[in-house]
Write a protein that holds these residues in place. Sequence first.
Motif, PDB file in Angstrom:
ATOM      1  N   GLY A 112      -9.477  -9.244   4.597  1.00  0.00           N
ATOM      2  CA  GLY A 112      -8.471  -8.247   4.285  1.00  0.00           C
ATOM      3  C   GLY A 112      -7.174  -8.392   5.052  1.00  0.00           C
ATOM      4  N   ALA A 164     -10.051  -1.492  -0.204  1.00  0.00           N
ATOM      5  CA  ALA A 164     -10.360  -2.908  -0.309  1.00  0.00           C
ATOM      6  C   ALA A 164     -10.446  -3.408  -1.747  1.00  0.00           C
ATOM      7  CB  ALA A 164     -11.669  -3.216   0.414  1.00  0.00           C
ATOM      8  N   GLU A 165     -10.826  -2.545  -2.693  1.00  0.00           N
ATOM      9  CA  GLU A 165     -11.130  -3.008  -4.043  1.00  0.00           C
ATOM     10  C   GLU A 165     -10.524  -2.085  -5.091  1.00  0.00           C
ATOM     11  OE1 GLU A 165     -15.363  -2.851  -3.752  1.00  0.00           O
ATOM     12  OE2 GLU A 165     -15.546  -4.919  -3.040  1.00  0.00           O
ATOM     13  N   PRO A 178     -11.695  -7.143  -5.565  1.00  0.00           N
ATOM     14  CA  PRO A 178     -10.489  -7.203  -4.725  1.00  0.00           C
ATOM     15  C   PRO A 178      -9.255  -7.522  -5.558  1.00  0.00           C
ATOM     16  CG  PRO A 178     -11.807  -9.194  -4.445  1.00  0.00           C
ATOM     17  CD  PRO A 178     -12.631  -8.257  -5.283  1.00  0.00           C
TER      18      PRO A 178
END
Length: 239
Positions: free
Chosen positions: A89, A115-116, A122
């Motif tokens: 990340g 994060a997604e 992602p």
Amino acid sequence: MKRHAKQRGAALLTLLLIATVALAAVLLSAFSGSSSERARELRTHALLAQANEALIGFAATHGRLPRPAPLAAGRATGAATAAGAGEAGRERTVPCATEADCTGLLPWMDLGLQAEDNWGHPLRYSVSPAFTVAPLERTALIASKRVLSRDANGALFFVAGQDVCSLAAQCAPAVILSRGRSDAPGSQDEAGNLLATTDFMQRPRSAEAGAPGGAFDDLLITVPLHILYERMAAAKTLP
């Protein structure tokens, strides 16, 4: 007074961009399948708009756009590798000198984002290499990302950029991409986005395998160059 006026103008342009993305999401959702899929699509459009704003904010603070986070092991393609890998990340730890090096995942930790997307994938991110090096010399930089779509007959046309990106006719400095519901490339156009480093596809969602370019559910947004420059100039991080 002029500086405050520019700041207000840049803020209004950013709000207009977010409102436009939200409106597009509502229109697209009208043709979606289930209500849960519509909700995921709306939330992902909002996340893309938030990521766009975060990238511009990063540039206003650091004098450059961030480098991408490297693709995770097993996800590397011809468009990106694990070179320069650091913490998941985070932007890659070494400069990216090529379009391929500057294509990977959105550095969500550096930007303070989730994060997604809302399908658990992602976000992908591709940035023009010269825009990742501070200070940005805007009189010499050429934004290199182009976005295409298809007309009813399948013919390609430009949504962002043109045949040749130049100082006089700039393309986009960066692109953010959600793979949509399926992370696997299920069609010609989706496979193209998976491998793209400069030319990306943006089309209305379609489940028809026989449609020009095949079925498609990718979602995409570009970083507007004029807003990027205006915000950086207001923050005094642009020479």
